[in-house]
Design an enzyme around this catalytic site. Structure first.
Site, PDB file in Angstrom:
ATOM      1  N   LYS A  50     -51.641  48.929 -45.511  1.00  0.00           N
ATOM      2  CA  LYS A  50     -53.149  49.318 -44.582  1.00  0.00           C
ATOM      3  C   LYS A  50     -53.246  48.334 -43.574  1.00  0.00           C
ATOM      4  CE  LYS A  50     -54.311  47.771 -49.301  1.00  0.00           C
ATOM      5  NZ  LYS A  50     -53.706  47.418 -49.326  1.00  0.00           N
ATOM      6  N   HIS A 178     -56.605  39.794 -56.446  1.00  0.00           N
ATOM      7  CA  HIS A 178     -56.610  39.785 -55.857  1.00  0.00           C
ATOM      8  C   HIS A 178     -57.867  39.488 -54.879  1.00  0.00           C
ATOM      9  CE1 HIS A 178     -56.962  39.743 -50.781  1.00  0.00           C
ATOM     10  NE2 HIS A 178     -55.713  40.763 -50.806  1.00  0.00           N
ATOM     11  N   GLU A 250     -49.003  40.200 -51.986  1.00  0.00           N
ATOM     12  CA  GLU A 250     -48.685  41.940 -50.878  1.00  0.00           C
ATOM     13  C   GLU A 250     -49.474  41.215 -50.213  1.00  0.00           C
ATOM     14  OE1 GLU A 250     -52.125  44.041 -52.904  1.00  0.00           O
ATOM     15  OE2 GLU A 250     -50.508  44.176 -54.977  1.00  0.00           O
TER      16      GLU A 250
HETATM   17  C1  LIG Z   1     -54.650  45.644 -53.176  1.00  0.00           C
HETATM   18  C2  LIG Z   1     -54.315  45.109 -52.153  1.00  0.00           C
HETATM   19  N1  LIG Z   1     -52.987  44.462 -51.818  1.00  0.00           N
HETATM   20  C3  LIG Z   1     -53.264  43.591 -51.003  1.00  0.00           C
HETATM   21  C4  LIG Z   1     -53.756  43.043 -49.803  1.00  0.00           C
HETATM   22  C5  LIG Z   1     -53.873  43.117 -48.338  1.00  0.00           C
HETATM   23  O1  LIG Z   1     -54.920  41.659 -48.760  1.00  0.00           O
HETATM   24  P1  LIG Z   1     -54.554  40.676 -47.633  1.00  0.00           P
HETATM   25  O2  LIG Z   1     -54.745  41.063 -45.858  1.00  0.00           O
HETATM   26  O3  LIG Z   1     -55.335  39.555 -47.145  1.00  0.00           O
HETATM   27  O4  LIG Z   1     -53.470  39.638 -46.773  1.00  0.00           O
HETATM   28  C6  LIG Z   1     -55.796  44.123 -49.575  1.00  0.00           C
HETATM   29  C7  LIG Z   1     -56.540  44.270 -48.583  1.00  0.00           C
HETATM   30  O5  LIG Z   1     -57.345  45.101 -49.018  1.00  0.00           O
HETATM   31  C8  LIG Z   1     -55.670  44.599 -50.668  1.00  0.00           C
HETATM   32  O6  LIG Z   1     -56.903  45.709 -51.088  1.00  0.00           O
END
Ligand SMILES: Cc1ncc(COP(=O)(O)O)c(C=O)c1O
Length: 379
Positions: A50, A178, A250
Protein backbone atom coordinates in the site's frame (compact mmCIF):
# COMPACT_ATOMS: atom_id res chain seq x y z
CA UNK A 1 20.10 11.87 3.00
CA UNK A 2 22.00 12.70 -0.19
CA UNK A 3 19.72 13.13 -3.23
CA UNK A 4 20.11 10.18 -5.60
CA UNK A 5 20.19 12.46 -8.67
CA UNK A 6 22.52 15.39 -9.21
CA UNK A 7 21.01 18.75 -10.17
CA UNK A 8 22.31 18.22 -13.68
CA UNK A 9 20.62 14.81 -13.92
CA UNK A 10 17.36 16.30 -12.59
CA UNK A 11 17.47 19.00 -15.27
CA UNK A 12 18.19 16.39 -17.95
CA UNK A 13 15.23 14.28 -16.81
CA UNK A 14 12.91 17.29 -16.89
CA UNK A 15 14.19 18.33 -20.34
CA UNK A 16 13.74 14.81 -21.67
CA UNK A 17 10.38 13.80 -20.16
CA UNK A 18 8.79 17.11 -19.15
CA UNK A 19 7.41 17.90 -15.67
CA UNK A 20 5.77 16.78 -13.45
CA UNK A 21 7.88 13.68 -12.84
CA UNK A 22 8.01 11.11 -10.10
CA UNK A 23 11.43 9.42 -10.18
CA UNK A 24 11.89 6.11 -8.40
CA UNK A 25 15.36 4.72 -7.79
CA UNK A 26 15.29 0.95 -7.25
CA UNK A 27 18.78 1.11 -5.81
CA UNK A 28 17.43 3.15 -2.87
CA UNK A 29 14.77 0.46 -2.33
CA UNK A 30 17.53 -2.11 -2.18
CA UNK A 31 19.60 -0.04 0.28
CA UNK A 32 16.65 0.56 2.60
CA UNK A 33 15.66 -3.10 2.60
CA UNK A 34 19.21 -4.21 3.41
CA UNK A 35 19.56 -1.56 6.14
CA UNK A 36 16.38 -2.79 7.83
CA UNK A 37 17.55 -6.39 7.55
CA UNK A 38 20.77 -5.42 9.28
CA UNK A 39 18.89 -3.49 11.97
CA UNK A 40 16.54 -6.39 12.71
CA UNK A 41 18.39 -9.66 12.15
CA UNK A 42 16.19 -12.73 12.32
CA UNK A 43 13.07 -10.80 11.25
CA UNK A 44 11.48 -11.61 7.87
CA UNK A 45 10.09 -8.65 5.96
CA UNK A 46 6.81 -8.40 4.07
CA UNK A 47 6.75 -5.11 2.15
CA UNK A 48 3.48 -3.22 2.75
CA UNK A 49 2.47 -2.77 -0.89
CA UNK A 50 0.00 0.00 0.00
CA UNK A 51 2.87 2.42 0.71
CA UNK A 52 3.87 2.50 -2.95
CA UNK A 53 2.35 -0.16 -5.20
CA UNK A 54 4.95 0.19 -7.91
CA UNK A 55 5.98 -2.68 -10.20
CA UNK A 56 9.70 -1.85 -10.21
CA UNK A 57 9.70 -1.66 -6.40
CA UNK A 58 7.90 -5.00 -6.13
CA UNK A 59 10.23 -6.66 -8.59
CA UNK A 60 13.32 -5.25 -6.81
CA UNK A 61 12.09 -6.50 -3.44
CA UNK A 62 11.10 -9.89 -4.85
CA UNK A 63 14.66 -10.18 -6.13
CA UNK A 64 15.92 -9.60 -2.59
CA UNK A 65 13.72 -12.36 -1.20
CA UNK A 66 11.14 -10.09 0.47
CA UNK A 67 7.59 -11.17 1.16
CA UNK A 68 4.57 -8.92 0.60
CA UNK A 69 1.91 -7.54 2.92
CA UNK A 70 -1.38 -7.28 1.02
CA UNK A 71 -4.65 -5.62 2.01
CA UNK A 72 -6.91 -5.76 -1.06
CA UNK A 73 -7.70 -7.81 -4.16
CA UNK A 74 -5.95 -5.13 -6.23
CA UNK A 75 -2.73 -5.71 -4.30
CA UNK A 76 -3.18 -9.49 -4.60
CA UNK A 77 -3.54 -9.11 -8.38
CA UNK A 78 -0.45 -6.93 -8.58
CA UNK A 79 1.89 -9.37 -6.81
CA UNK A 80 0.35 -12.24 -8.74
CA UNK A 81 1.40 -10.50 -11.97
CA UNK A 82 4.95 -10.65 -10.58
CA UNK A 83 4.65 -14.39 -9.90
CA UNK A 84 5.26 -13.81 -6.20
CA UNK A 85 5.02 -17.06 -4.24
CA UNK A 86 1.69 -16.82 -2.34
CA UNK A 87 3.39 -18.47 0.66
CA UNK A 88 5.46 -15.32 0.85
CA UNK A 89 2.45 -13.07 1.27
CA UNK A 90 0.23 -12.17 4.20
CA UNK A 91 -3.15 -10.49 4.06
CA UNK A 92 -3.23 -7.96 6.87
CA UNK A 93 -6.46 -6.02 6.51
CA UNK A 94 -8.32 -6.64 9.78
CA UNK A 95 -11.73 -5.95 8.15
CA UNK A 96 -12.55 -7.42 4.75
CA UNK A 97 -15.38 -8.56 2.53
CA UNK A 98 -15.82 -12.25 1.81
CA UNK A 99 -14.90 -11.52 -1.84
CA UNK A 100 -11.53 -10.15 -0.67
CA UNK A 101 -10.86 -13.28 1.41
CA UNK A 102 -11.82 -15.48 -1.56
CA UNK A 103 -9.53 -13.58 -3.93
CA UNK A 104 -6.56 -13.93 -1.58
CA UNK A 105 -7.29 -17.63 -1.02
CA UNK A 106 -7.63 -18.24 -4.76
CA UNK A 107 -4.17 -16.74 -5.15
CA UNK A 108 -2.85 -19.02 -2.41
CA UNK A 109 -2.37 -16.60 0.47
CA UNK A 110 -3.42 -18.37 3.67
CA UNK A 111 -2.33 -16.00 6.45
CA UNK A 112 -4.95 -13.40 7.42
CA UNK A 113 -5.42 -10.94 10.26
CA UNK A 114 -8.48 -10.58 12.51
CA UNK A 115 -9.21 -8.47 15.56
CA UNK A 116 -12.85 -9.19 16.48
CA UNK A 117 -15.55 -11.88 16.62
CA UNK A 118 -17.47 -10.78 13.49
CA UNK A 119 -14.26 -11.13 11.47
CA UNK A 120 -13.49 -14.52 13.02
CA UNK A 121 -16.94 -15.74 11.97
CA UNK A 122 -16.10 -14.94 8.33
CA UNK A 123 -13.35 -17.58 8.51
CA UNK A 124 -15.43 -20.48 9.86
CA UNK A 125 -16.05 -21.77 6.33
CA UNK A 126 -12.37 -21.42 5.41
CA UNK A 127 -11.03 -22.80 8.70
CA UNK A 128 -9.22 -25.75 7.13
CA UNK A 129 -7.35 -23.48 4.74
CA UNK A 130 -6.13 -20.58 6.88
CA UNK A 131 -3.93 -19.63 9.83
CA UNK A 132 -4.85 -16.32 11.43
CA UNK A 133 -2.91 -13.62 13.23
CA UNK A 134 -4.76 -11.80 15.99
CA UNK A 135 -4.08 -8.08 15.79
CA UNK A 136 -3.57 -6.43 19.16
CA UNK A 137 -3.85 -2.68 19.59
CA UNK A 138 -1.16 -0.50 21.15
CA UNK A 139 -1.90 3.21 20.95
CA UNK A 140 1.01 5.49 20.16
CA UNK A 141 1.13 9.15 21.01
CA UNK A 142 4.29 9.69 19.03
CA UNK A 143 3.39 8.07 15.70
CA UNK A 144 2.35 10.46 12.91
CA UNK A 145 -0.41 8.05 11.92
CA UNK A 146 -1.92 6.14 14.88
CA UNK A 147 -3.30 2.93 13.36
CA UNK A 148 -4.24 1.31 16.67
CA UNK A 149 -7.23 3.63 17.05
CA UNK A 150 -8.97 2.02 14.11
CA UNK A 151 -7.74 -1.59 14.39
CA UNK A 152 -6.70 -4.17 16.96
CA UNK A 153 -8.23 -5.75 20.06
CA UNK A 154 -6.98 -4.73 23.47
CA UNK A 155 -4.28 -6.98 24.94
CA UNK A 156 -6.59 -8.08 27.75
CA UNK A 157 -9.20 -9.33 25.20
CA UNK A 158 -6.66 -11.36 23.20
CA UNK A 159 -6.93 -14.57 25.22
CA UNK A 160 -10.72 -14.47 25.04
CA UNK A 161 -10.65 -14.15 21.22
CA UNK A 162 -8.09 -16.94 20.90
CA UNK A 163 -10.34 -19.13 23.00
CA UNK A 164 -13.40 -18.26 20.86
CA UNK A 165 -11.45 -19.07 17.70
CA UNK A 166 -10.49 -22.43 19.17
CA UNK A 167 -14.17 -23.18 19.86
CA UNK A 168 -14.95 -22.32 16.22
CA UNK A 169 -12.19 -24.65 15.01
CA UNK A 170 -10.14 -21.74 13.63
CA UNK A 171 -6.37 -21.79 13.96
CA UNK A 172 -4.88 -18.62 15.46
CA UNK A 173 -1.22 -19.07 14.66
CA UNK A 174 0.14 -15.86 16.10
CA UNK A 175 -0.18 -12.20 16.99
CA UNK A 176 0.32 -8.99 15.08
CA UNK A 177 0.38 -5.29 15.86
CA UNK A 178 1.07 -2.01 14.13
CA UNK A 179 2.15 0.77 16.45
CA UNK A 180 1.37 3.47 13.87
CA UNK A 181 3.33 4.86 10.98
CA UNK A 182 6.40 7.08 11.28
CA UNK A 183 7.01 6.34 14.96
CA UNK A 184 9.03 9.03 16.69
CA UNK A 185 10.52 6.54 19.15
CA UNK A 186 10.73 2.73 19.43
CA UNK A 187 8.95 2.84 22.82
CA UNK A 188 5.58 1.55 21.58
CA UNK A 189 7.23 -1.24 19.58
CA UNK A 190 9.00 -2.31 22.76
CA UNK A 191 5.85 -2.11 24.88
CA UNK A 192 3.91 -4.10 22.25
CA UNK A 193 6.60 -6.80 21.97
CA UNK A 194 6.69 -7.19 25.75
CA UNK A 195 2.89 -7.47 25.96
CA UNK A 196 2.86 -10.01 23.09
CA UNK A 197 5.61 -12.04 24.79
CA UNK A 198 3.38 -12.19 27.84
CA UNK A 199 0.37 -13.38 25.79
CA UNK A 200 2.49 -15.96 23.93
CA UNK A 201 3.93 -17.31 27.18
CA UNK A 202 0.53 -17.56 28.90
CA UNK A 203 -1.48 -18.86 25.95
CA UNK A 204 -2.55 -22.51 26.31
CA UNK A 205 -2.22 -23.05 22.54
CA UNK A 206 1.10 -22.51 20.74
CA UNK A 207 1.40 -19.13 19.00
CA UNK A 208 4.32 -19.41 16.65
CA UNK A 209 4.26 -16.19 14.65
CA UNK A 210 4.68 -12.56 15.77
CA UNK A 211 4.18 -9.78 13.25
CA UNK A 212 5.65 -6.52 14.56
CA UNK A 213 4.05 -4.42 11.79
CA UNK A 214 5.56 -1.26 10.33
CA UNK A 215 6.16 2.17 11.81
CA UNK A 216 9.91 2.29 11.08
CA UNK A 217 10.59 5.98 10.50
CA UNK A 218 12.47 7.97 7.87
CA UNK A 219 14.07 11.39 8.20
CA UNK A 220 11.87 13.95 6.47
CA UNK A 221 13.73 16.75 8.23
CA UNK A 222 17.11 15.97 6.71
CA UNK A 223 18.48 14.64 10.03
CA UNK A 224 20.63 11.55 9.95
CA UNK A 225 19.02 9.43 12.69
CA UNK A 226 19.97 5.88 12.00
CA UNK A 227 17.61 2.89 11.69
CA UNK A 228 20.12 0.57 13.36
CA UNK A 229 20.10 2.80 16.47
CA UNK A 230 16.31 3.21 16.32
CA UNK A 231 15.90 -0.57 16.33
CA UNK A 232 18.35 -1.24 19.17
CA UNK A 233 15.63 -1.39 21.91
CA UNK A 234 13.45 -3.44 19.53
CA UNK A 235 16.26 -5.98 19.04
CA UNK A 236 16.62 -6.16 22.81
CA UNK A 237 12.86 -6.62 23.38
CA UNK A 238 12.66 -9.35 20.73
CA UNK A 239 14.97 -11.49 22.89
CA UNK A 240 11.95 -12.03 25.16
CA UNK A 241 10.07 -13.83 22.39
CA UNK A 242 10.44 -17.63 22.55
CA UNK A 243 12.98 -18.95 20.03
CA UNK A 244 10.49 -21.06 18.06
CA UNK A 245 8.32 -18.01 17.19
CA UNK A 246 8.73 -16.77 13.60
CA UNK A 247 9.09 -12.98 13.73
CA UNK A 248 8.00 -10.93 10.75
CA UNK A 249 7.43 -7.22 10.00
CA UNK A 250 5.49 -5.22 7.42
CA UNK A 251 7.56 -2.14 6.57
CA UNK A 252 6.18 0.25 3.98
CA UNK A 253 7.39 3.80 4.50
CA UNK A 254 10.96 2.93 5.48
CA UNK A 255 11.53 1.10 2.21
CA UNK A 256 9.56 3.34 -0.13
CA UNK A 257 9.99 6.92 1.11
CA UNK A 258 13.66 7.59 0.28
CA UNK A 259 13.33 5.84 -3.08
CA UNK A 260 11.49 8.64 -4.88
CA UNK A 261 11.79 12.32 -5.70
CA UNK A 262 9.40 14.54 -7.59
CA UNK A 263 10.25 17.16 -10.17
CA UNK A 264 7.58 19.82 -10.70
CA UNK A 265 7.75 23.06 -12.57
CA UNK A 266 6.44 26.52 -11.80
CA UNK A 267 3.45 27.22 -14.04
CA UNK A 268 2.26 30.47 -12.47
CA UNK A 269 3.37 33.20 -10.11
CA UNK A 270 1.40 35.89 -8.29
CA UNK A 271 2.01 38.31 -5.44
CA UNK A 272 -0.88 38.17 -2.94
CA UNK A 273 -0.57 40.54 0.00
CA UNK A 274 3.16 40.64 0.57
CA UNK A 275 3.76 37.05 -0.36
CA UNK A 276 4.71 35.44 -3.63
CA UNK A 277 2.64 32.42 -4.58
CA UNK A 278 4.16 29.88 -6.96
CA UNK A 279 1.77 27.49 -8.70
CA UNK A 280 3.26 24.12 -9.63
CA UNK A 281 2.12 21.40 -12.01
CA UNK A 282 1.87 18.92 -9.09
CA UNK A 283 0.11 19.39 -5.77
CA UNK A 284 -1.82 17.86 -2.88
CA UNK A 285 -4.28 16.18 -5.25
CA UNK A 286 -1.26 14.62 -6.96
CA UNK A 287 2.15 13.48 -5.68
CA UNK A 288 1.91 15.74 -2.64
CA UNK A 289 -1.29 14.00 -1.46
CA UNK A 290 0.64 12.79 1.59
CA UNK A 291 0.66 16.39 2.86
CA UNK A 292 -3.01 15.78 3.68
CA UNK A 293 -3.50 12.03 4.11
CA UNK A 294 -0.15 11.16 5.66
CA UNK A 295 0.62 14.42 7.54
CA UNK A 296 4.08 14.34 5.97
CA UNK A 297 6.22 17.38 5.27
CA UNK A 298 8.71 16.70 2.52
CA UNK A 299 12.09 18.39 2.03
CA UNK A 300 11.52 20.76 -0.90
CA UNK A 301 14.19 22.66 -2.81
CA UNK A 302 14.91 24.24 -6.15
CA UNK A 303 17.89 24.13 -8.48
CA UNK A 304 18.46 27.87 -8.11
CA UNK A 305 20.60 29.78 -5.69
CA UNK A 306 20.00 33.30 -4.41
CA UNK A 307 18.47 35.08 -1.46
CA UNK A 308 15.83 32.97 0.27
CA UNK A 309 12.42 34.55 0.78
CA UNK A 310 9.23 33.19 2.36
CA UNK A 311 6.70 32.13 -0.28
CA UNK A 312 3.73 29.85 -0.84
CA UNK A 313 3.87 26.72 -3.02
CA UNK A 314 0.48 25.77 -4.43
CA UNK A 315 -0.73 22.93 -6.63
CA UNK A 316 -2.37 23.13 -10.06
CA UNK A 317 -6.03 22.43 -9.21
CA UNK A 318 -8.76 25.02 -8.69
CA UNK A 319 -9.25 24.02 -5.05
CA UNK A 320 -8.01 26.33 -2.29
CA UNK A 321 -6.87 23.37 -0.17
CA UNK A 322 -4.30 22.58 -2.85
CA UNK A 323 -1.41 24.31 -1.08
CA UNK A 324 1.79 22.30 -0.56
CA UNK A 325 3.66 24.67 1.75
CA UNK A 326 3.12 28.12 3.24
CA UNK A 327 6.05 30.24 4.37
CA UNK A 328 8.63 28.05 2.73
CA UNK A 329 12.00 29.75 2.15
CA UNK A 330 13.00 29.64 -1.52
CA UNK A 331 14.94 31.84 -3.94
CA UNK A 332 12.99 33.93 -6.45
CA UNK A 333 11.52 31.56 -9.04
CA UNK A 334 10.35 32.10 -12.61
CA UNK A 335 7.86 30.21 -14.71
CA UNK A 336 9.47 26.98 -15.89
CA UNK A 337 11.83 26.68 -12.91
CA UNK A 338 11.96 23.25 -11.28
CA UNK A 339 10.90 22.42 -7.72
CA UNK A 340 12.19 19.17 -6.22
CA UNK A 341 10.43 17.13 -3.54
CA UNK A 342 12.63 14.59 -1.73
CA UNK A 343 11.71 11.49 0.31
CA UNK A 344 8.50 11.18 -1.66
CA UNK A 345 8.11 7.43 -2.24
CA UNK A 346 5.64 6.50 0.54
CA UNK A 347 1.93 7.36 0.63
CA UNK A 348 2.35 9.92 -2.17
CA UNK A 349 1.81 8.49 -5.67
CA UNK A 350 -0.22 5.78 -3.87
CA UNK A 351 -2.83 8.31 -2.77
CA UNK A 352 -2.68 10.73 -5.72
CA UNK A 353 -5.97 11.49 -7.50
CA UNK A 354 -7.09 12.64 -10.94
CA UNK A 355 -9.03 15.64 -9.61
CA UNK A 356 -9.68 18.33 -12.21
CA UNK A 357 -8.80 15.67 -14.81
CA UNK A 358 -5.19 16.65 -14.40
CA UNK A 359 -2.63 14.07 -15.42
CA UNK A 360 -0.63 12.58 -12.60
CA UNK A 361 3.15 12.97 -12.53
CA UNK A 362 4.80 10.55 -14.93
CA UNK A 363 6.58 7.78 -13.00
CA UNK A 364 10.10 7.00 -14.21
CA UNK A 365 11.90 4.05 -12.68
CA UNK A 366 15.66 4.13 -12.62
CA UNK A 367 18.51 2.08 -11.22
CA UNK A 368 21.55 4.04 -10.24
CA UNK A 369 24.64 1.97 -10.83
CA UNK A 370 26.29 2.68 -7.51
CA UNK A 371 29.93 3.46 -8.26
CA UNK A 372 29.65 5.30 -11.54
CA UNK A 373 26.48 7.25 -10.66
CA UNK A 374 25.35 6.08 -14.10
CA UNK A 375 21.58 6.08 -14.68
CA UNK A 376 19.70 3.12 -16.06
CA UNK A 377 16.03 3.61 -16.92
CA UNK A 378 14.11 0.50 -15.81
CA UNK A 379 10.65 1.07 -17.28
C1 LIG B 1 -1.50 -3.31 8.24
C2 LIG B 1 -0.38 -2.41 7.86
N1 LIG B 1 0.83 -2.95 7.71
C3 LIG B 1 1.91 -2.20 7.36
C4 LIG B 1 1.77 -0.85 7.12
C5 LIG B 1 2.99 -0.08 6.72
O1 LIG B 1 3.39 0.74 7.76
P1 LIG B 1 4.64 1.71 7.63
O2 LIG B 1 4.50 2.42 6.35
O3 LIG B 1 4.57 2.56 8.83
O4 LIG B 1 5.86 0.85 7.63
C6 LIG B 1 0.51 -0.24 7.27
C7 LIG B 1 0.35 1.19 7.05
O5 LIG B 1 -0.73 1.74 7.01
C8 LIG B 1 -0.59 -1.04 7.64
O6 LIG B 1 -1.82 -0.53 7.78
Amino acid sequence: MKPFLSNEQIQQMADHYGAPLFIVDCDQVRKQYLALQEALPGVDFFYAVKAFPNDAVISTLKGLGAGFDLATKGEVDQVQRHFVNPRETIHTHPIKKDSEIKAALRFGCTTFVVDNIAELEKFVKYRHRVGLLLRVSFRSETAKVDLSRKFGCSADKAMQLIHRAQQMGIHIKGLSFHVGSQSATPATHVQAIEACADIINKCPIPLNMLDIGGGFPVNYDGSTADIYDFCQPIREALKQIPKDVHIIAEPGRFIAAPSAMTISSVVGKAVRGNTTWYYLDDGVYGSYSGRLFDHAQYPIRTLKSGELKPCVLAGPTCDSIDVIEEEIMLPELEIGDLVIGEMMGAYTAATATDFNSLERAKIIEINIVAESGHLKIVG
